[in-house]
Design a protein around this motif. Structure first.
Motif, mmCIF file in Angstrom:
data_model
loop_
_atom_site.group_PDB
_atom_site.id
_atom_site.type_symbol
_atom_site.label_atom_id
_atom_site.label_comp_id
_atom_site.label_asym_id
_atom_site.label_seq_id
_atom_site.Cartn_x
_atom_site.Cartn_y
_atom_site.Cartn_z
ATOM 1 N N THR A 76 -11.506 -47.172 -0.202
ATOM 2 C CA THR A 76 -11.552 -48.543 -0.702
ATOM 3 C C THR A 76 -10.413 -48.806 -1.675
ATOM 4 O O THR A 76 -10.159 -48.016 -2.582
ATOM 5 N N ASN A 77 -9.724 -49.908 -1.418
ATOM 6 C CA ASN A 77 -8.661 -50.382 -2.305
ATOM 7 C C ASN A 77 -8.455 -51.876 -2.032
ATOM 8 O O ASN A 77 -9.249 -52.499 -1.330
ATOM 9 N N ASP A 78 -7.396 -52.450 -2.531
ATOM 10 C CA ASP A 78 -7.146 -53.883 -2.336
ATOM 11 C C ASP A 78 -6.978 -54.239 -0.860
ATOM 12 O O ASP A 78 -7.378 -55.318 -0.428
ATOM 13 N N ASP A 79 -6.385 -53.335 -0.082
ATOM 14 C CA ASP A 79 -6.204 -53.599 1.349
ATOM 15 C C ASP A 79 -7.560 -53.761 2.045
ATOM 16 O O ASP A 79 -7.724 -54.613 2.911
ATOM 17 N N VAL A 80 -8.518 -52.959 1.677
ATOM 18 C CA VAL A 80 -9.852 -53.028 2.267
ATOM 19 C C VAL A 80 -10.502 -54.358 1.903
ATOM 20 O O VAL A 80 -11.128 -55.010 2.749
ATOM 21 N N ASN A 81 -10.345 -54.784 0.666
ATOM 22 C CA ASN A 81 -10.894 -56.072 0.245
ATOM 23 C C ASN A 81 -10.233 -57.216 1.021
ATOM 24 O O ASN A 81 -10.907 -58.161 1.443
ATOM 25 N N ASP A 82 -8.915 -57.135 1.209
ATOM 26 C CA ASP A 82 -8.198 -58.154 1.982
ATOM 27 C C ASP A 82 -8.681 -58.166 3.429
ATOM 28 O O ASP A 82 -8.837 -59.232 4.028
ATOM 29 N N LEU A 83 -8.921 -56.995 3.968
ATOM 30 C CA LEU A 83 -9.414 -56.903 5.346
ATOM 31 C C LEU A 83 -10.768 -57.595 5.478
ATOM 32 O O LEU A 83 -11.013 -58.336 6.431
ATOM 33 N N GLN A 86 -10.202 -61.273 5.537
ATOM 34 C CA GLN A 86 -9.613 -61.708 6.808
ATOM 35 C C GLN A 86 -10.642 -61.681 7.937
ATOM 36 O O GLN A 86 -10.630 -62.547 8.810
#
Length: 167
Positions: A76-83, A86
């Motif tokens: 989990t990181n910012d990319d996961v939150n963005d995913l 989306q």
């Protein structure tokens, strides 16, 4: 010079609803541009109208929103939150796209681009529009009946329609 003519079977017209890219709509527009060379029959128009809704519903059923993705906590990181955001947006957009379906089915003259072009071609008034009002309709019917009784074109044993023979 003799013009090349084209007959397009009902299932090809219906394929414009099954197409998953802009190439299908581009090809449909090309058919419209070449409509003076296309042979159309009452039979094709009737089969198109009869099967249109079923094909549309099948295409819409195949349109599925992406499902949530389970990601291990340690990744989990910012990319996961963005995913996740989306995915939610994609789900919202698929729902919005599907909400157009009733309008397409209820009022195709205003809301269905494929229907509009197909019916413009089907309703053309020229010598390549074959139906009960065509001068040679009786000859076409007799030839179709002869083909049907002879077993041509090949058909399923349960098929009692002369549609393909007419076409």
């Amino acid at each position: 010079k003799v013009a090349t003519l084209l007959f397009i079977d009902t299932n090809i017209w219906l394929d414009f609803y099954r197409s998953n890219n802009e190439a299908g709509l581009s090809l449909l527009q090309r058919c419209k541009d070449l409509s003076k060379f296309i042979i159309v029959t009452d039979q094709v128009e009737m089969e198109f109208s009869k099967n249109r809704q079923e094909v549309i519903l099948g295409s819409v059923k195949a349109l599925q929103a992406p499902q949530d993705i389970t990601i291990p906590a340690f990744l989990t990181n910012d990319d996961v939150n963005d995913l996740g955001k989306q995915l939610q947006e994609a789900q919202r957009l698929v729902k919005k796209i599907k909400s157009r379906l009733p309008h397409i089915l209820e009022d195709p003259e205003s809301n269905d681009h494929v229907y509009q072009i197909c019916h413009e071609i089907f309703r053309k008034a020229d010598g390549l529009r074959f139906g009960q009002n065509h001068d040679n309709w009786k000859d076409i019917q007799e030839a179709a009946e002869t083909r049907y009784r002879s077993g041509y074109p090949p058909r399923k044993s349960s098929d009692t329609s002369m549609g393909d023979a007419v076409n």
